[in-house]
Design an enzyme around this catalytic site. Structure first.
Site, PDB file in Angstrom:
ATOM      1  N   ASP A 128       0.896  -1.415   0.146  1.00 30.19           N
ATOM      2  CA  ASP A 128       0.033   0.039   0.091  1.00 30.19           C
ATOM      3  C   ASP A 128       0.917   1.229  -0.080  1.00 30.19           C
ATOM      4  O   ASP A 128       2.309   1.120   0.408  1.00 30.19           O
ATOM      5  CB  ASP A 128      -0.922   0.030   1.393  1.00 30.19           C
ATOM      6  CG  ASP A 128      -1.906   1.116   1.081  1.00 30.19           C
ATOM      7  OD1 ASP A 128      -2.482   1.575   0.169  1.00 30.19           O
ATOM      8  OD2 ASP A 128      -1.901   1.972   2.363  1.00 30.19           O
ATOM      9  N   SER A 129       0.238   2.400  -0.224  1.00 34.99           N
ATOM     10  CA  SER A 129       1.122   3.478  -0.435  1.00 34.99           C
ATOM     11  C   SER A 129       1.338   4.043   1.150  1.00 34.99           C
ATOM     12  O   SER A 129       2.293   4.817   1.383  1.00 34.99           O
ATOM     13  CB  SER A 129       0.090   4.689  -0.929  1.00 34.99           C
ATOM     14  OG  SER A 129      -1.292   4.877  -0.328  1.00 34.99           O
TER      15      SER A 129
ATOM     16  N   TYR B 295      -0.257   8.479  -2.612  1.00 33.43           N
ATOM     17  CA  TYR B 295      -0.295   8.248  -3.832  1.00 33.43           C
ATOM     18  C   TYR B 295      -1.181   9.172  -4.906  1.00 33.43           C
ATOM     19  O   TYR B 295      -1.336   9.175  -6.152  1.00 33.43           O
ATOM     20  CB  TYR B 295      -0.253   6.780  -4.353  1.00 33.43           C
ATOM     21  CG  TYR B 295       0.912   6.102  -3.951  1.00 33.43           C
ATOM     22  CD1 TYR B 295       1.948   6.711  -3.265  1.00 33.43           C
ATOM     23  CD2 TYR B 295       0.808   4.765  -4.281  1.00 33.43           C
ATOM     24  CE1 TYR B 295       3.036   5.858  -2.964  1.00 33.43           C
ATOM     25  CE2 TYR B 295       2.184   3.800  -4.098  1.00 33.43           C
ATOM     26  CZ  TYR B 295       3.214   4.606  -3.307  1.00 33.43           C
ATOM     27  OH  TYR B 295       4.200   3.733  -3.021  1.00 33.43           O
ATOM     28  N   GLY B 296      -2.537   9.266  -4.180  1.00 33.93           N
ATOM     29  CA  GLY B 296      -3.556   9.806  -4.915  1.00 33.93           C
ATOM     30  C   GLY B 296      -3.353  11.034  -5.802  1.00 33.93           C
ATOM     31  O   GLY B 296      -3.970  10.913  -6.882  1.00 33.93           O
TER      32      GLY B 296
ATOM     33  N   CYS C 124      -3.840  -0.912  -2.295  1.00 33.12           N
ATOM     34  CA  CYS C 124      -4.127   0.696  -2.655  1.00 33.12           C
ATOM     35  C   CYS C 124      -4.718   0.520  -3.980  1.00 33.12           C
ATOM     36  O   CYS C 124      -4.516  -0.069  -5.016  1.00 33.12           O
ATOM     37  CB  CYS C 124      -2.647   1.080  -2.806  1.00 33.12           C
ATOM     38  SG  CYS C 124      -2.665   2.936  -3.144  1.00 33.12           S
ATOM     39  N   ASN C 125      -5.970   1.389  -3.924  1.00 36.46           N
ATOM     40  CA  ASN C 125      -6.763   1.481  -5.018  1.00 36.46           C
ATOM     41  C   ASN C 125      -5.746   2.130  -6.131  1.00 36.46           C
ATOM     42  O   ASN C 125      -6.081   1.826  -7.305  1.00 36.46           O
ATOM     43  CB  ASN C 125      -7.986   2.330  -4.611  1.00 36.46           C
ATOM     44  CG  ASN C 125      -9.001   1.412  -4.069  1.00 36.46           C
ATOM     45  OD1 ASN C 125      -9.834   0.781  -4.624  1.00 36.46           O
ATOM     46  ND2 ASN C 125      -8.867   1.321  -2.686  1.00 36.46           N
ATOM     47  N   THR C 126      -5.185   3.345  -5.585  1.00 34.96           N
ATOM     48  CA  THR C 126      -4.717   3.999  -6.707  1.00 34.96           C
ATOM     49  C   THR C 126      -3.406   3.227  -7.360  1.00 34.96           C
ATOM     50  O   THR C 126      -3.404   3.303  -8.640  1.00 34.96           O
ATOM     51  CB  THR C 126      -3.922   5.437  -6.017  1.00 34.96           C
ATOM     52  OG1 THR C 126      -4.776   5.717  -4.922  1.00 34.96           O
ATOM     53  CG2 THR C 126      -3.444   6.233  -6.912  1.00 34.96           C
TER      54      THR C 126
ATOM     55  N   GLU D 152      -6.328  10.907   7.863  1.00 36.72           N
ATOM     56  CA  GLU D 152      -4.914  10.891   8.347  1.00 36.72           C
ATOM     57  C   GLU D 152      -4.694  11.779   9.399  1.00 36.72           C
ATOM     58  O   GLU D 152      -3.626  11.904  10.336  1.00 36.72           O
ATOM     59  CB  GLU D 152      -3.948  11.022   7.201  1.00 36.72           C
ATOM     60  CG  GLU D 152      -4.109  10.003   6.192  1.00 36.72           C
ATOM     61  CD  GLU D 152      -3.022   9.570   5.456  1.00 36.72           C
ATOM     62  OE1 GLU D 152      -1.989  10.557   5.157  1.00 36.72           O
ATOM     63  OE2 GLU D 152      -2.773   8.479   5.000  1.00 36.72           O
TER      64      GLU D 152
ATOM     65  N   CYS E 168     -11.189   3.335  -2.116  1.00 38.65           N
ATOM     66  CA  CYS E 168      -9.894   4.103  -1.576  1.00 38.65           C
ATOM     67  C   CYS E 168      -9.846   3.304  -0.116  1.00 38.65           C
ATOM     68  O   CYS E 168     -10.949   3.422   0.630  1.00 38.65           O
ATOM     69  CB  CYS E 168      -9.928   5.626  -1.357  1.00 38.65           C
ATOM     70  SG  CYS E 168      -8.744   6.472  -0.562  1.00 38.65           S
ATOM     71  N   THR E 169      -8.648   3.098   0.020  1.00 34.02           N
ATOM     72  CA  THR E 169      -8.424   2.583   1.483  1.00 34.02           C
ATOM     73  C   THR E 169      -9.105   3.228   2.587  1.00 34.02           C
ATOM     74  O   THR E 169      -9.395   2.548   3.885  1.00 34.02           O
ATOM     75  CB  THR E 169      -6.802   2.385   1.721  1.00 34.02           C
ATOM     76  OG1 THR E 169      -6.391   3.575   1.501  1.00 34.02           O
ATOM     77  CG2 THR E 169      -6.331   0.977   0.734  1.00 34.02           C
ATOM     78  N   HIS E 170      -8.866   4.513   2.747  1.00 31.48           N
ATOM     79  CA  HIS E 170      -9.245   5.403   3.868  1.00 31.48           C
ATOM     80  C   HIS E 170     -10.639   5.395   4.066  1.00 31.48           C
ATOM     81  O   HIS E 170     -11.062   5.975   4.995  1.00 31.48           O
ATOM     82  CB  HIS E 170      -8.541   6.643   3.620  1.00 31.48           C
ATOM     83  CG  HIS E 170      -6.960   6.649   3.981  1.00 31.48           C
ATOM     84  ND1 HIS E 170      -6.213   5.593   3.307  1.00 31.48           N
ATOM     85  CD2 HIS E 170      -6.347   7.240   4.684  1.00 31.48           C
ATOM     86  CE1 HIS E 170      -4.915   5.843   3.921  1.00 31.48           C
ATOM     87  NE2 HIS E 170      -4.965   6.989   4.631  1.00 31.48           N
TER      88      HIS E 170
HETATM   89  N1  I24 Z   1      -4.924   6.920   9.945  1.00 29.82           N
HETATM   90  C1  I24 Z   1      -4.144   6.848   8.701  1.00 29.82           C
HETATM   91  N2  I24 Z   1      -3.141   7.393   8.403  1.00 29.82           N
HETATM   92  C2  I24 Z   1      -2.720   8.053   9.380  1.00 29.82           C
HETATM   93  C3  I24 Z   1      -4.529   7.678  10.870  1.00 29.82           C
HETATM   94  C4  I24 Z   1      -3.308   8.140  10.533  1.00 29.82           C
HETATM   95  N3  I24 Z   1      -2.969   9.051  11.871  1.00 29.82           N
HETATM   96  C5  I24 Z   1      -3.894   8.671  12.550  1.00 29.82           C
HETATM   97  N4  I24 Z   1      -5.001   7.750  11.801  1.00 29.82           N
HETATM   98  N5  I24 Z   1      -1.264   8.608   9.164  1.00 29.82           N
HETATM   99  O1  I24 Z   1      -4.999   6.071   7.560  1.00 29.82           O
HETATM  100  C6  I24 Z   1      -0.811   8.448   7.991  1.00 29.82           C
HETATM  101  C7  I24 Z   1       0.550   9.023   8.227  1.00 29.82           C
HETATM  102  N6  I24 Z   1       1.794   8.183   8.555  1.00 29.82           N
HETATM  103  C8  I24 Z   1       3.017   8.705   9.122  1.00 29.82           C
HETATM  104  C9  I24 Z   1       4.104   7.493   9.248  1.00 29.82           C
HETATM  105  O2  I24 Z   1       3.638   6.618  10.078  1.00 29.82           O
HETATM  106  C10 I24 Z   1       2.286   6.096   9.435  1.00 29.82           C
HETATM  107  C11 I24 Z   1       1.185   6.897   9.331  1.00 29.82           C
HETATM  108  C12 I24 Z   1      -5.977   5.101   7.737  1.00 29.82           C
HETATM  109  C13 I24 Z   1      -5.548   3.836   8.347  1.00 29.82           C
HETATM  110  C14 I24 Z   1      -6.806   2.834   8.320  1.00 29.82           C
HETATM  111  C15 I24 Z   1      -6.069   1.645   8.874  1.00 29.82           C
HETATM  112  C16 I24 Z   1      -6.142   7.689  12.416  1.00 29.82           C
HETATM  113  C17 I24 Z   1      -6.154   6.081  12.767  1.00 29.82           C
HETATM  114  C18 I24 Z   1      -5.382   5.415  13.782  1.00 29.82           C
HETATM  115  C19 I24 Z   1      -5.373   4.150  13.962  1.00 29.82           C
HETATM  116  C20 I24 Z   1      -6.312   3.132  13.491  1.00 29.82           C
HETATM  117  C21 I24 Z   1      -7.086   3.732  12.238  1.00 29.82           C
HETATM  118  C22 I24 Z   1      -6.966   5.139  12.129  1.00 29.82           C
HETATM  119  F1  I24 Z   1      -4.507   6.348  14.435  1.00 29.82           F
HETATM  120  F2  I24 Z   1      -7.703   5.705  11.087  1.00 29.82           F
HETATM  121  N1  DGL Z   2      -4.175   3.881  -0.504  1.00 28.46           N
HETATM  122  C1  DGL Z   2      -4.823   4.886  -1.432  1.00 28.46           C
HETATM  123  C2  DGL Z   2      -5.900   4.327  -2.078  1.00 28.46           C
HETATM  124  O1  DGL Z   2      -6.591   3.318  -1.750  1.00 28.46           O
HETATM  125  C3  DGL Z   2      -5.177   6.080  -0.433  1.00 28.46           C
HETATM  126  C4  DGL Z   2      -4.042   6.899   0.096  1.00 28.46           C
HETATM  127  C5  DGL Z   2      -3.097   7.608  -0.995  1.00 28.46           C
HETATM  128  O2  DGL Z   2      -3.626   8.376  -1.636  1.00 28.46           O
HETATM  129  O3  DGL Z   2      -2.039   7.090  -1.095  1.00 28.46           O
HETATM  130  O4  DGL Z   2      -6.300   5.077  -2.982  1.00 28.46           O
END
Ligand code: I24
Ligand code: DGL
Length: 263
Positions: A9-10, A41-42, A72-74, A151, A183-185
């Site tokens: 995944d990205s 990556y989006g 990752c969908n992208t 995020e 999208c994963t998120h």
């Molecule tokens: N969720 C995602 N990405 C993040 C996050 C998050 N921070 C808090 N939560 N950060 O994606 C991305 C940036 N990086 C930096 C370097 O290390 C790793 C991450 C969604 C995840 C889906 C499984 C909120 C959060 C969390 C725990 C579980 C789920 C969630 F803190 F959404």
């Molecule tokens: N994992 C990407 C997707 O599912 C979302 C995050 C990104 O843009 O990299 O499209």
């Protein structure tokens, strides 16, 4: 066959697929690579996404995976065909399984797809849906603010709700009955998305559907594993931050998270 399944995944979003893999196929060992240093990556060009994806897949090939999931969908949208043509192990993405589920769920044949800019621009969902149902009508919508709000950790907030409502507004003229979270998120925004549509649309998230395909391929090829093992995670970014998200999302108290770099 106790070789691992590779998952890429990205970043951390593909952990949604890992969670379902562990639930439905608990004996399958998993090696995951998340490219946090270059996430998201989006908004990137197709050339960048293809190059980064090939870097991750090459590493997993060297580690000896028996099959690969592009979670990752992208990356699936841009790189699946190329990866399938370059490697000899089975490779699946998350788009075909989601499209198949949507076609099954829809009675009108009209489907909305929510994704990143890269996914929507690739038209990969349009192609997958039209291959399954040639007369399918597809409304694709890029939702560039959704990944950042998830995020930020504020995905349950009223601000997230406002972003969801504003972003989905343009879909209202059309008469689809099914929405693909492409999208994963986006499953983390599912409640907001459901409420936006007053609970009146089928909402499809591809993680479970993808695991159904993994299961079928493992059986067909007779490469199922028999011994339960904990997954191993590699990140191009911060090991500590990655570890805390894995611990939380997968309920693994001390996950094995390692660093990996490309070039
Ligand atoms: N969720 C995602 N990405 C993040 C996050 C998050 N921070 C808090 N939560 N950060 O994606 C991305 C940036 N990086 C930096 C370097 O290390 C790793 C991450 C969604 C995840 C889906 C499984 C909120 C959060 C969390 C725990 C579980 C789920 C969630 F803190 F959404
Ligand atoms: N994992 C990407 C997707 O599912 C979302 C995050 C990104 O843009 O990299 O499209």
């Amino acid at each position: 066959m106790n070789a691992p399944i590779g998952v890429i995944d990205s970043g951390v979003g593909g952990l949604t697929v890992v969670r379902e893999l562990r639930k439905y196929l608990p004996n399958e060992p998993i090696i995951y690579i998340g490219d946090d240093a270059r996430c998201p990556y989006g908004p990137r060009t197709a050339e960048e996404v293809l190059q980064f994806t090939l870097e991750m897949v090459s590493s997993l090939a060297e580690m000896g995976v028996k099959m690969l999931v592009i979670a990752c969908n992208t990356a699936t949208a841009v790189a699946l065909d190329k990866v399938q043509s370059l490697f000899s192990f089975p490779v699946i993405g998350v788009i075909q399984p989601g499209a198949r589920a949507a076609v099954k769920a829809s009675s009108t044949g009209e489907v909305a797809v929510l994704g990143t800019l890269g996914t929507v621009n690739s038209r990969a969902y349009d192609q997958a849906l039209q291959q399954l149902t040639p007369e399918a009508v597809v409304h694709s919508l890029a939702c560039p603010e959704f990944v950042p709000i998830v995020e930020s950790g504020e995905y349950r907030s009223a601000a997230a709700r406002t972003i969801v409502d504003r972003t989905l507004q343009p879909l209202h003229a059309s008469s689809f009955d099914t929405v693909i979270l492409g999208c994963t998120h986006f499953p983390l925004l599912q409640e907001h998305i459901e409420e936006h549509f007053h609970g009146q649309k089928h909402i499809i998230s591809s993680a479970v559907e993808t695991v159904i395909d993994v299961d079928r391929i493992l059986r067909e090829q007779q490469i199922e594993s028999s011994a339960a093992q904990l997954p191993v995670f590699y990140t191009t970014g911060s090991v500590e931050k990655f570890r805390s998200i894995v611990a939380d999302w997968l309920s693994i108290p001390f996950p094995d998270v390692r660093s990996i770099t490309f070039k």
